[in-house]
Write a protein that holds these residues in place. Structure first.
Motif, PDB file in Angstrom:
ATOM      1  N   SER A  27       0.453  -0.774  -0.193  1.00 44.41           N
ATOM      2  CA  SER A  27       0.219   0.116  -0.188  1.00 44.41           C
ATOM      3  C   SER A  27       1.111   1.092  -0.239  1.00 44.41           C
ATOM      4  N   ASP A  28       1.268   1.230  -0.888  1.00 45.06           N
ATOM      5  CA  ASP A  28       2.335   3.026  -1.375  1.00 45.06           C
ATOM      6  C   ASP A  28       1.740   3.836  -2.327  1.00 45.06           C
ATOM      7  N   CYS A  29       2.026   4.834  -2.893  1.00 48.71           N
ATOM      8  CA  CYS A  29       1.417   5.750  -3.828  1.00 48.71           C
ATOM      9  C   CYS A  29       1.392   4.668  -5.610  1.00 48.71           C
ATOM     10  N   TRP A  30       2.563   4.046  -5.731  1.00 47.82           N
ATOM     11  CA  TRP A  30       1.988   2.959  -6.386  1.00 47.82           C
ATOM     12  C   TRP A  30       1.320   1.752  -7.160  1.00 47.82           C
ATOM     13  N   VAL A  31       0.902   1.126  -5.868  1.00 46.97           N
ATOM     14  CA  VAL A  31       0.224   0.360  -5.832  1.00 46.97           C
ATOM     15  C   VAL A  31      -1.298   1.304  -5.545  1.00 46.97           C
ATOM     16  N   LEU A  32      -1.894   2.037  -5.555  1.00 46.55           N
ATOM     17  CA  LEU A  32      -2.810   2.588  -5.294  1.00 46.55           C
ATOM     18  C   LEU A  32      -2.909   3.061  -6.616  1.00 46.55           C
ATOM     19  N   ALA A  33      -2.331   3.075  -7.386  1.00 43.13           N
ATOM     20  CA  ALA A  33      -2.129   3.763  -8.926  1.00 43.13           C
ATOM     21  C   ALA A  33      -3.208   2.297  -9.700  1.00 43.13           C
ATOM     22  N   ARG A  34      -1.874   1.332  -9.737  1.00 47.30           N
ATOM     23  CA  ARG A  34      -1.666   0.190 -10.283  1.00 47.30           C
ATOM     24  C   ARG A  34      -3.274  -0.193  -9.748  1.00 47.30           C
ATOM     25  N   ASP A  35      -3.697  -0.398  -8.662  1.00 46.55           N
ATOM     26  CA  ASP A  35      -5.214  -0.648  -7.806  1.00 46.55           C
ATOM     27  C   ASP A  35      -6.318  -0.391  -8.266  1.00 46.55           C
ATOM     28  N   ALA A  36      -5.996   0.954  -8.657  1.00 46.89           N
ATOM     29  CA  ALA A  36      -7.371   1.672  -8.919  1.00 46.89           C
ATOM     30  C   ALA A  36      -7.418   1.557 -10.705  1.00 46.89           C
ATOM     31  N   CYS A  37      -6.448   1.510 -11.360  1.00 48.66           N
ATOM     32  CA  CYS A  37      -6.091   1.894 -12.611  1.00 48.66           C
ATOM     33  C   CYS A  37      -6.785  -0.131 -12.969  1.00 48.66           C
ATOM     34  N   PRO A  79      -1.987   6.852 -22.230  1.00 51.98           N
ATOM     35  CA  PRO A  79      -1.756   8.101 -22.879  1.00 51.98           C
ATOM     36  C   PRO A  79      -2.183   9.365 -21.727  1.00 51.98           C
ATOM     37  N   GLU A  80      -1.193  10.192 -21.779  1.00 60.56           N
ATOM     38  CA  GLU A  80      -1.281  11.637 -21.019  1.00 60.56           C
ATOM     39  C   GLU A  80      -2.205  12.182 -22.091  1.00 60.56           C
ATOM     40  N   CYS A  81      -2.895  13.309 -21.254  1.00 60.04           N
ATOM     41  CA  CYS A  81      -4.172  13.702 -20.938  1.00 60.04           C
ATOM     42  C   CYS A  81      -3.654  15.313 -20.263  1.00 60.04           C
ATOM     43  N   PRO A  82      -4.213  16.165 -20.841  1.00 60.18           N
ATOM     44  CA  PRO A  82      -4.076  17.431 -19.945  1.00 60.18           C
ATOM     45  C   PRO A  82      -4.772  17.372 -18.467  1.00 60.18           C
ATOM     46  N   VAL A  83      -4.348  17.775 -17.866  1.00 57.31           N
ATOM     47  CA  VAL A  83      -4.142  18.081 -15.983  1.00 57.31           C
ATOM     48  C   VAL A  83      -5.603  18.376 -16.354  1.00 57.31           C
ATOM     49  N   LEU A  84      -5.822  18.998 -16.332  1.00 56.13           N
ATOM     50  CA  LEU A  84      -7.536  19.930 -16.390  1.00 56.13           C
ATOM     51  C   LEU A  84      -8.917  18.996 -16.953  1.00 56.13           C
ATOM     52  N   MET A  85      -8.324  17.750 -17.828  1.00 54.13           N
ATOM     53  CA  MET A  85      -9.196  17.150 -18.372  1.00 54.13           C
ATOM     54  C   MET A  85      -9.252  15.739 -17.853  1.00 54.13           C
ATOM     55  N   ALA A  86      -8.146  15.672 -17.075  1.00 52.29           N
ATOM     56  CA  ALA A  86      -8.759  14.577 -15.816  1.00 52.29           C
ATOM     57  C   ALA A  86      -9.706  14.365 -15.277  1.00 52.29           C
ATOM     58  N   GLN A  87     -10.337  13.244 -15.412  1.00 49.05           N
ATOM     59  CA  GLN A  87     -11.429  12.747 -14.520  1.00 49.05           C
ATOM     60  C   GLN A  87     -11.856  12.018 -13.373  1.00 49.05           C
ATOM     61  N   ARG A  88     -12.394  11.308 -12.926  1.00 50.75           N
ATOM     62  CA  ARG A  88     -12.329  10.256 -12.105  1.00 50.75           C
ATOM     63  C   ARG A  88     -11.852   9.186 -12.837  1.00 50.75           C
ATOM     64  N   GLY A  89     -11.116   8.098 -11.648  1.00 49.54           N
ATOM     65  CA  GLY A  89     -11.021   7.143 -11.878  1.00 49.54           C
ATOM     66  C   GLY A  89      -9.101   7.105 -12.955  1.00 49.54           C
ATOM     67  N   ASP A  90      -9.125   8.186 -13.565  1.00 45.88           N
ATOM     68  CA  ASP A  90      -8.017   8.441 -14.440  1.00 45.88           C
ATOM     69  C   ASP A  90      -6.171   8.910 -13.397  1.00 45.88           C
ATOM     70  N   LEU A  91      -5.775   8.300 -14.158  1.00 48.06           N
ATOM     71  CA  LEU A  91      -4.230   8.711 -12.923  1.00 48.06           C
ATOM     72  C   LEU A  91      -3.570  10.488 -13.301  1.00 48.06           C
ATOM     73  N   GLY A  92      -2.566  10.000 -12.227  1.00 49.54           N
ATOM     74  CA  GLY A  92      -2.128  11.545 -11.717  1.00 49.54           C
ATOM     75  C   GLY A  92      -0.740  11.444 -11.722  1.00 49.54           C
ATOM     76  N   VAL A  93      -0.142  11.952 -11.919  1.00 50.57           N
ATOM     77  CA  VAL A  93       1.448  12.779 -10.770  1.00 50.57           C
ATOM     78  C   VAL A  93       0.554  14.047  -9.637  1.00 50.57           C
ATOM     79  N   VAL A  94       1.495  13.733  -8.797  1.00 57.73           N
ATOM     80  CA  VAL A  94       1.884  15.009  -7.979  1.00 57.73           C
ATOM     81  C   VAL A  94       3.456  16.037  -7.526  1.00 57.73           C
ATOM     82  N   GLU A  95       3.649  16.632  -7.203  1.00 56.29           N
ATOM     83  CA  GLU A  95       5.213  16.418  -6.806  1.00 56.29           C
ATOM     84  C   GLU A  95       4.998  17.232  -6.069  1.00 56.29           C
ATOM     85  N   ARG A  96       6.073  16.453  -4.961  1.00 55.35           N
ATOM     86  CA  ARG A  96       6.060  17.041  -3.434  1.00 55.35           C
ATOM     87  C   ARG A  96       7.608  17.553  -2.541  1.00 55.35           C
TER      88      ARG A  96
END
Length: 138
Positions: A27-37, A79-96
């Motif tokens: 249970s880390d960010c990568w696994v969450l993304a994989r499970d969501a996909c 496929p990459e999409c514009p950030v503001l076009m991301a919808q529920r269920g899409d994956l994304g990257v945040v930088e911290r």
């Protein structure tokens, strides 16, 4: 292609990671993304990027497959999409703090499972505007 009932499966996947203690490759960010996909499409995202037990081992595994960041790995598979076009269920990257974390767009915001150096972990929500990259899950 999104499969029928994906909304309920996505919600369950996010809630599962909310309740799980943080653990690399469990249970880390990568696994969450994989499970969501998988919840949305029924397909496993990048099954070859598994089997790490520490953050350092995760970086080594990604590097063996030619990726320096989770964003590079996502871009190789979705496929990459514009950030503001991301919808529920899409994956994304945040930088911290100069590091990338990946997450999934939910009705509440971008859910990211964060593991901290002190051993704590938490499911955090960021606004969609915090995304630096977004990827279409369909």
């Amino acid at each position: 292609m999104r499969v029928g009932g994906w909304e309920k499966r996505l919600k369950a996947a996010v809630e599962r990671h909310r309740d799980l203690p943080g653990q690399w490759d469990v249970s880390d960010c990568w696994v969450l993304a994989r499970d969501a996909c998988k919840a949305v499409t029924g397909k496993d995202l990048a099954p070859h990027l598994r089997g790490y037990k520490t953050e350092k081992a995760g970086y080594r595994l990604f590097a063996r497959h030619g990726f320096k960041t989770v964003g590079e790995a996502l871009a190789a598979h979705l496929p990459e999409c514009p950030v503001l076009m991301a919808q529920r269920g899409d994956l994304g990257v945040v930088e911290r703090g100069g590091l990338e974390s990946c997450g999934v767009v939910t009705a509440t915001g971008v859910a990211v499972k964060t593991l901290y150096d002190d051993g704590t972990a938490q499911l955090e929500y960021h606004p969609v505007t915090a995304l630096t990259r977004a990827f279409k899950v369909s």
